[in-house]
Design a protein around this motif. Structure first.
Motif, short mmCIF file in Angstrom:
data_model
loop_
_atom_site.label_atom_id
_atom_site.label_comp_id
_atom_site.label_asym_id
_atom_site.label_seq_id
_atom_site.Cartn_x
_atom_site.Cartn_y
_atom_site.Cartn_z
N ARG A 26 2.39 10.35 2.29
CA ARG A 26 3.75 9.83 2.08
C ARG A 26 4.03 8.63 2.99
O ARG A 26 5.05 8.55 3.65
CB ARG A 26 4.82 10.90 2.29
CG ARG A 26 4.66 12.12 1.42
CD ARG A 26 4.84 11.75 -0.05
NE ARG A 26 4.95 12.93 -0.91
CZ ARG A 26 3.95 13.45 -1.60
NH1 ARG A 26 2.76 12.91 -1.52
NH2 ARG A 26 4.14 14.48 -2.37
N GLU A 27 3.09 7.69 2.97
CA GLU A 27 3.24 6.48 3.76
C GLU A 27 3.30 5.27 2.84
O GLU A 27 2.63 5.23 1.81
CB GLU A 27 2.07 6.32 4.73
CG GLU A 27 2.04 7.38 5.79
CD GLU A 27 0.85 7.27 6.73
OE1 GLU A 27 -0.04 6.43 6.50
OE2 GLU A 27 0.82 8.04 7.70
N LEU A 28 4.14 4.31 3.22
CA LEU A 28 4.25 3.05 2.48
C LEU A 28 4.07 1.90 3.46
O LEU A 28 4.59 1.96 4.58
CB LEU A 28 5.64 2.91 1.83
CG LEU A 28 5.99 3.91 0.74
CD1 LEU A 28 7.47 3.76 0.38
CD2 LEU A 28 5.13 3.67 -0.48
N ALA A 29 3.37 0.89 3.03
CA ALA A 29 3.27 -0.35 3.79
C ALA A 29 3.81 -1.46 2.89
O ALA A 29 3.51 -1.49 1.69
CB ALA A 29 1.83 -0.64 4.18
N PHE A 30 4.61 -2.33 3.46
CA PHE A 30 5.24 -3.39 2.69
C PHE A 30 4.60 -4.73 3.03
O PHE A 30 4.01 -4.91 4.09
CB PHE A 30 6.74 -3.42 2.98
CG PHE A 30 7.44 -2.15 2.54
CD1 PHE A 30 7.88 -1.99 1.25
CD2 PHE A 30 7.63 -1.11 3.43
CE1 PHE A 30 8.51 -0.83 0.84
CE2 PHE A 30 8.25 0.06 3.04
CZ PHE A 30 8.70 0.21 1.74
N HIS A 79 0.85 -1.19 0.00
CA HIS A 79 0.00 0.00 0.00
C HIS A 79 0.88 1.24 0.00
O HIS A 79 1.89 1.28 0.69
CB HIS A 79 -0.90 0.02 1.24
CG HIS A 79 -1.71 1.27 1.35
ND1 HIS A 79 -2.83 1.50 0.59
CD2 HIS A 79 -1.55 2.37 2.12
CE1 HIS A 79 -3.32 2.70 0.89
NE2 HIS A 79 -2.56 3.24 1.82
N SER A 80 0.48 2.22 -0.80
CA SER A 80 1.19 3.50 -0.78
C SER A 80 0.17 4.62 -0.79
O SER A 80 -0.88 4.50 -1.40
CB SER A 80 2.14 3.63 -1.97
OG SER A 80 1.44 3.64 -3.18
N ALA A 111 6.39 -0.68 7.89
CA ALA A 111 5.70 0.56 7.52
C ALA A 111 6.71 1.70 7.47
O ALA A 111 7.70 1.71 8.22
CB ALA A 111 4.60 0.88 8.52
N LEU A 112 6.45 2.66 6.61
CA LEU A 112 7.35 3.79 6.41
C LEU A 112 6.53 5.05 6.25
O LEU A 112 5.51 5.05 5.56
CB LEU A 112 8.18 3.55 5.15
CG LEU A 112 9.04 4.67 4.62
CD1 LEU A 112 10.19 4.95 5.58
CD2 LEU A 112 9.60 4.31 3.27
N ARG A 113 6.96 6.12 6.91
CA ARG A 113 6.30 7.42 6.79
C ARG A 113 7.36 8.48 6.60
O ARG A 113 8.37 8.49 7.30
CB ARG A 113 5.48 7.70 8.05
CG ARG A 113 4.69 8.98 7.99
CD ARG A 113 3.77 9.11 9.20
NE ARG A 113 4.50 9.27 10.45
CZ ARG A 113 4.70 10.45 11.05
NH1 ARG A 113 4.23 11.56 10.52
NH2 ARG A 113 5.36 10.51 12.19
#
Length: 83
Positions: A28-32, A22-23, A37-39
Motif C-alpha cells: 500500500r505504497e505510492l510514489a508520485f 509507482h504503486s 511518497a505515501l504509505r
C-alpha cells in the motif's frame, strides 16, 4: 464516510493516476512523479498514513472512521502532488 485501507488506496490510485509513478498494492505504497511518497497501513483498527513530501518531510495521519480526516487527507495529498 468510513474508509477501509483498500478503499482509500484504490481512491488515491484512481484520483491521482496521472501523478503516480509507482504503486504497490501489497505494501500500500505510492510514489508520485514529483518525489512525494505515501504509505498506508492499519493499526488498532484505524487506517494510518504517512505522507512524505519533499517540502515538509513526513506527516503522520490517523484516519478515524466517521471523521472528516479522509477528506482532509485527500486534500493534503492533492496539495503535495500539485493538483
Amino acid at each position: 464516510m468510513s474508509h477501509s485501507l483498500e478503499t482509500l488506496y484504490r481512491q488515491l490510485v484512481g484520483q491521482f493516476a496521472d501523478q503516480v509513478s509507482h504503486s504497490d498494492s501489497v505494501t500500500r505504497e505510492l510514489a508520485f512523479r514529483n518525489g512525494v511518497a505515501l504509505r498506508l497501513w492499519v493499526e488498532n483498527d484505524n487506517v494510518h498514513a504517512e505522507l512524505d513530501s519533499l517540502q515538509g518531510g513526513p506527516e503522520l495521519w490517523i484516519l478515524l472512521p466517521g471523521s472528516d480526516d479522509i477528506d482532509d487527507f485527500v486534500d493534503a495529498v492533492a496539495d503535495a502532488v500539485g493538483c
